[in-house]
Design a protein around this motif. Structure first.
Motif, PDB file in Angstrom:
ATOM      1  N   UNK A  17       0.866  -1.174   0.000  1.00  0.00           N
ATOM      2  CA  UNK A  17       0.000   0.000   0.000  1.00  0.00           C
ATOM      3  C   UNK A  17       0.907   1.230   0.000  1.00  0.00           C
ATOM      4  N   UNK A  18       1.266   1.679  -1.182  1.00  0.00           N
ATOM      5  CA  UNK A  18       2.210   2.792  -1.316  1.00  0.00           C
ATOM      6  C   UNK A  18       1.645   4.103  -0.778  1.00  0.00           C
ATOM      7  N   UNK A  19       0.337   4.261  -0.854  1.00  0.00           N
ATOM      8  CA  UNK A  19      -0.290   5.465  -0.307  1.00  0.00           C
ATOM      9  C   UNK A  19      -0.093   5.534   1.206  1.00  0.00           C
ATOM     10  N   UNK A  20      -0.209   4.402   1.874  1.00  0.00           N
ATOM     11  CA  UNK A  20      -0.027   4.359   3.328  1.00  0.00           C
ATOM     12  C   UNK A  20       1.381   4.789   3.725  1.00  0.00           C
ATOM     13  N   UNK A  21       2.355   4.448   2.901  1.00  0.00           N
ATOM     14  CA  UNK A  21       3.744   4.783   3.218  1.00  0.00           C
ATOM     15  C   UNK A  21       4.021   6.287   3.150  1.00  0.00           C
ATOM     16  N   UNK A  22       3.089   7.047   2.609  1.00  0.00           N
ATOM     17  CA  UNK A  22       3.241   8.505   2.567  1.00  0.00           C
ATOM     18  C   UNK A  22       2.827   9.155   3.890  1.00  0.00           C
ATOM     19  N   UNK A  23       2.144   8.412   4.737  1.00  0.00           N
ATOM     20  CA  UNK A  23       1.668   8.951   6.006  1.00  0.00           C
ATOM     21  C   UNK A  23       2.835   9.018   6.999  1.00  0.00           C
ATOM     22  N   UNK A  24       3.126  10.200   7.535  1.00  0.00           N
ATOM     23  CA  UNK A  24       4.270  10.329   8.450  1.00  0.00           C
ATOM     24  C   UNK A  24       4.149   9.504   9.735  1.00  0.00           C
ATOM     25  N   UNK A  25       2.938   9.284  10.223  1.00  0.00           N
ATOM     26  CA  UNK A  25       2.771   8.474  11.436  1.00  0.00           C
ATOM     27  C   UNK A  25       3.109   7.018  11.147  1.00  0.00           C
ATOM     28  N   UNK A  26       2.702   6.537   9.985  1.00  0.00           N
ATOM     29  CA  UNK A  26       3.026   5.163   9.596  1.00  0.00           C
ATOM     30  C   UNK A  26       4.529   5.033   9.382  1.00  0.00           C
ATOM     31  N   UNK A  27       5.133   5.982   8.692  1.00  0.00           N
ATOM     32  CA  UNK A  27       6.589   5.945   8.466  1.00  0.00           C
ATOM     33  C   UNK A  27       7.347   5.957   9.794  1.00  0.00           C
TER      34      UNK A  27
END
Length: 140
Positions: free
Chosen positions: A43-53
């Motif tokens: 899920x490449x979109x999820x990896x853009x989220x700073x909290x997830x990163x």
């Protein structure tokens, strides 16, 4: 043993102990030991989220395992999401209240199901294997 295939980075968040609830559109009556399989899709979109990163900071996100069983845990409950506010989710089991960063780690739309995971342990050596839909059986 039962296995659930989950896209990355969600599978790694579980293996790291950051994510304790997996949300699904379907329920299961199964309770007990569960292996977490990192599917081949990311899920490449999820990896853009700073909290997830930030939650993934202990691993190299460019080298997340795919197509492998990466963790084991216990599935202790599967409960229907009843309602949500911006900062708290309520389920049909009063003791399950979802808050904090766990809120961004799943889709808590009313009518979906929260699979409650406990005793999460990453595997020391991931097991390459092909994933499947739904819960599936892994035999060594």
């Amino acid at each position: 043993m039962k296995v659930l295939t989950i896209r990355q980075p969600w599978a790694s968040l579980i293996a790291l102990g950051e994510k304790h609830i997996e949300t699904r559109s379907w329920r299961t009556n199964y309770r007990g030991p569960l292996l977490i399989h990192a599917g081949k899709n990311i899920d490449k979109q999820a990896l853009k989220n700073p909290i997830i990163r930030e939650s993934l900071k202990s691993i190299n996100i460019n080298e997340m395992p795919i197509g492998m069983i990466i963790a084991k845990c216990n599935l202790v409950d599967c409960t229907k999401v009843k309602s949500s506010k911006s900062d708290v989710i309520y389920t049909d089991v009063p003791r399950v209240i979802v808050e904090g960063k766990e809120l961004i780690f799943g889709d808590y739309s009313p009518g979906r199901y929260a699979w409650i995971l406990d005793n999460i342990e990453p595997l020391r050596k991931p097991v390459p294997t092909k994933g499947q839909l739904s819960l599936w059986e892994y035999r060594e």
